[in-house]
Design an enzyme around this catalytic site. Structure first.
Site: not given
Ligand code: 3H9
Length: 720
Positions: A142, A122
């Site tokens: 994740e 990210e």
């Protein structure tokens, strides 16, 4: 020059976790938070400050962000997740930072080596350019922690790689190689040479060109019609491949939001889903699993510094299903293997199976033909022990019988050089008794692979009384090289996994004998999340395996204590499971199972003869009976010291027995239910079904003192 050290921003203490140096007109921002540069407290603040400095310095034209040590950034700091209350989240420091990077007046180049995972990717996507070493990997893993990307990953990724790939990466969590990322448009350039030098040159090259903000890109976001198909198919796949897990579906919802809403609204949707996932039981369980998988490698009395024996050549004795699979495991790791069997015919059969296995991997696209050819060249069939003097380790994988094993180990003792490891793949037999037939019991250890050995991740490493620390440390380290998760266990009957599996399957049989249908029992456990029901698992493994063992140990059964009988009687009728196309179920020629009314009728008759009252049994009771049987035996094993920690048992069950990872393993599950409740239920079963359900003393103690298995583990660490 260190300019972001030891200051405080917004009350947060800063350390030297982020350095900024100048290479003439390019700022180099280095993240230095070993071991994996996680974005823990202080790191986002450090990067913020460095970007600020870059923008404030007229001599600087562009910035490079790079990781120090072995990797770029492995994500947010997972340790922080456990400490969070519903108000706090790493998003609070990450989201504004990513916007600040994207809004930087000077282009920011992200230079990736090792991994850019989770928050690391990210961060990278907020940069204006990404360059990477060819060996790097990027991903949004994740979901494996029961959460979803929470710092704009579900919004920026589809803008870079398109919706279909973004959904796949966020929902499945699998990383992609830098090479693939480059073809996807996620990486702008692959760097063969020195990453930092090339990154600085690249930054200079693009410094004066207009830089695009990822969040403003919309060209890859697809059309509503295309996307509808992608999301429907992704939900279907997630329902099948990640059955019972909430995070994959949440990840798909979040990427869908990227296609329907503005970037800001999409981030809000992501935030809501992220928070729901972060505070879910599934996420807590999966984070326990993440740290547990690393914890099991730590053996209190075998320190990290223990010398290990180099394992460059091995031999496997026995070319049956297990031996062949084990030979493949070594070959896949690039280690040459001698595969020994009694004669050419047995070897040809074994090698045939190996070739067939590899061929099907090529067919399924798992391996290339070239890879397989190379691996096959590493396996040398032999019908004698002549070349055994040259190997560093032997794994014996012959038929499960003590006399035979003893004769093989006596032979190994004669043939192998001093210092070589002599391992047995026994799943039930006493390692010390086997070791006793050699002149070097310190070199003997159990390496219990699970079937199919080339697929299953678990490796129980069985410590004999005399196994040396070097031999233990070597096997633990080797397991990682082999792509396995090694868990050290003690030498008791069935070791940890199979010892617990006995009571689990016993209860499944009892349930059928008490009136439940075979498929209803299996269904209850599958709904609970297990990969397979206990009775179908028996059919797969072969019911005769347990039957033979039970016959051998019948003399140890206490008279008057209820024992299951149905499976033994099925075996007496030749119903061994899938291999005879009849077991608890019946099978067609493609081994597709269907319920067998004959079995129901037989068991009803046997139960009537034995005077067992028949009743309706709820799915909840079926789960309690089977899963609490695991927990009770697990608690005994723990107290007797055959497992080092409760988490070791959890990792064994997740990797060897299809227990659902999102429930954290049987011991974690018991903690989550509450040990007092579990204990009470076991006491009820004890009253109803007798002594096989006597509660384990450790479980009773923990329940009575309001403690958990997690707390028990912590106390063990302190005591060590
Ligand atoms: C996330 O980023 C959410 C975002 O969307 C942001 C939301 C706002 N944190 O595995 P290793 C420790 S979620 C803390 O043995 P390897 C690990 O426990 C995160 N600690 O090394 C171990 O400690 P110890 C998404 C971490 O070379 C040590 O580092 N990211 C973290 O075999 C070495 O680890 C992931 O899920 C972390 N993020 O493998 C990636 N990562 O030595 C998780 C590692 O005390 N990490 N540690 O036992 C990995 O997959 C592997 O660690 C990696 C290295 C492949 C990076």
């Amino acid at each position: 020059m260190v300019v972001s050290g030891n200051k405080e921003i917004d009350g947060l203490p800063m350390t030297n976790l982020v350095r900024i140096t100048k290479d003439n007109d390019v700022a180099v921002i280095t993240i230095d938070n070993p071991p994996v540069n996680a974005l823990g407290p202080g790191v986002p603040e450090g990067i913020w400050k460095a970007i600020d400095e870059t923008n404030g310095d007229p001599a600087i034209k562009a910035a490079v962000v790079i990781g120090s040590g072995r990797t770029f950034v492995a994500g947010a700091d997972i340790k922080e997740f456990g400490k969070m209350t519903s108000g706090a989240s790493p998003r609070r420091s990450l989201l504004p930072l990513l916007l600040q990077i994207e809004n930087s007046g000077k282009p920011v180049v992200m230079a990736i080596h090792g991994n850019a995972f989770g928050g690391g990717l990210e961060l990278a996507m907020a940069g204006h350019y990404r360059i990477a070493s060819p060996t790097a990997q990027v991903g949004q893993p994740e979901v494996k922690l029961g959460i979803i990307p929470g710092a704009g990953g579900t919004q920026r990724l589809p803008r870079l790689v398109g919706v279909a790939k973004a959904v796949e990466m966020c929902a499945e969590g699998k990383p992609v190689s830098a090479l693939e990322a480059a073809t996807l448009g996620l990486i702008d350039r692959l760097i063969e040479g020195d990453l930092l030098t090339e990154a600085v040159a690249f930054a200079r090259e693009i410094a004066d060109k207009p830089a695009r903000k990822t969040r403003e890109r919309t060209e890859n976001l697809g059309t509503a019609a295309e996307n509808a198909v992608i999301f429907a198919s992704a939900r279907d796949v997630a329902g099948k491949k990640q059955r019972g897990m909430k995070a994959p579906l949440a990840a798909i919802d979040a990427v869908e939001a990227a296609t329907k809403l503005s970037f800001e609204q999409g981030c809000e949707a992501e935030a809501k889903l992220f928070t729901e996932c972060l505070f879910s039981d599934q996420s807590k369980a999966l984070i326990h699993v993440f740290f547990g998988e690393r914890e099991v490698a730590k053996i209190p009395d075998v320190p990290k510094e223990t010398p290990v024996i180099p394992v460059n050549r091995v031999a496997v004795v026995g070319s049956g299903t297990m031996g062949g699979g084990i030979a493949m495991v070594f070959a896949n790791a690039g280690i040459p293997v001698l595969l020994k069997d009694v004669d050419a015919a047995a070897l040809e059969l074994g090698m045939g199976k190996i070739r067939k296995n590899y061929a099907s991997s090529v067919q399924r696209g798992r391996f290339t033909q070239e890879f397989v050819d190379e691996r096959l060249r590493l396996i040398t069939p032999v019908n004698n022990y002549d070349a055994f003097s040259g190997v560093d380790m032997v794994v014996e994988a012959i038929f499960e019988g003590m006399a035979l094993k003893k004769s093989v180990f006596a032979e190994l003792d004669r043939s192998c050089r001093q210092g070589a490891i002599l391992a047995s793949n026994t799943s039930t037999l006493n390692i010390d008794e086997i070791a006793g037939t050699t002149s070097r019991p310190e070199a003997v250890i159990g390496t219990h692979f699970f079937s199919p050995a080339n697929v299953m991740r678990l490796l129980e490493i069985v410590r004999g009384k005399k196994s040396s620390k070097e031999v233990i440390a070597t096997c633990m380290q080797l397991s990682k090289k082999l792509g396995k998760i090694g868990v050290l266990v003690g030498n008791c009957r069935g070791f940890v996994g199979n010892r617990m599996f006995g009571p689990y399957r016993r209860e499944a049989q009892f349930l059928v004998e008490e009136g439940a249908d075979v498929e209803t029992v299996d269904q209850a456990l599958v709904e609970f999340g297990n990969a397979m029901g206990p009775l179908a698992t028996g059919d797969l493994a072969g019911l005769d395996v347990g039957w033979r063992i039970r016959k051998e140990y019948r003399h140890l059964e206490k008279p008057g204590v209820r024992q299951p009988f149905a499976e033994d009687r099925l075996c007496e009728l030749g119903r061994y499971g899938q291999k005879t196309l009849k077991g608890w179920y019946r099978y067609d020629e493609n081994r597709r199972a269907s319920a067998d009314p004959e079995v129901t009728a037989l068991v009803r008759q046997w139960s009537a003869d034995a005077g067992i009252p028949q009743r309706q049994i709820s799915a909840a009771e079926m789960v309690d009976r089977c899963v609490f049987a695991l927990v009770n035996e697990g608690a005994r094993i723990l107290e007797e010291g055959y497992a080092l920690r409760a988490v070791d048992i959890d990792i064994i069950y997740l990797n060897g027995y299809g227990f659902p990872a999102y429930r954290g393993g049987p011991m974690w599950y018991a903690d989550a239910v509450g040990l007092q409740k579990v204990y009470q239920r076991i006491c009820e079963f004890n009253q109803q079904h007798g002594e096989l359900w006597a509660p384990a003393p450790l479980l009773q103690r923990l329940a009575e003192t309001g403690k958990t298995f997690v707390e028990f583990d912590k106390e063990q660490v302190v005591a060590a």
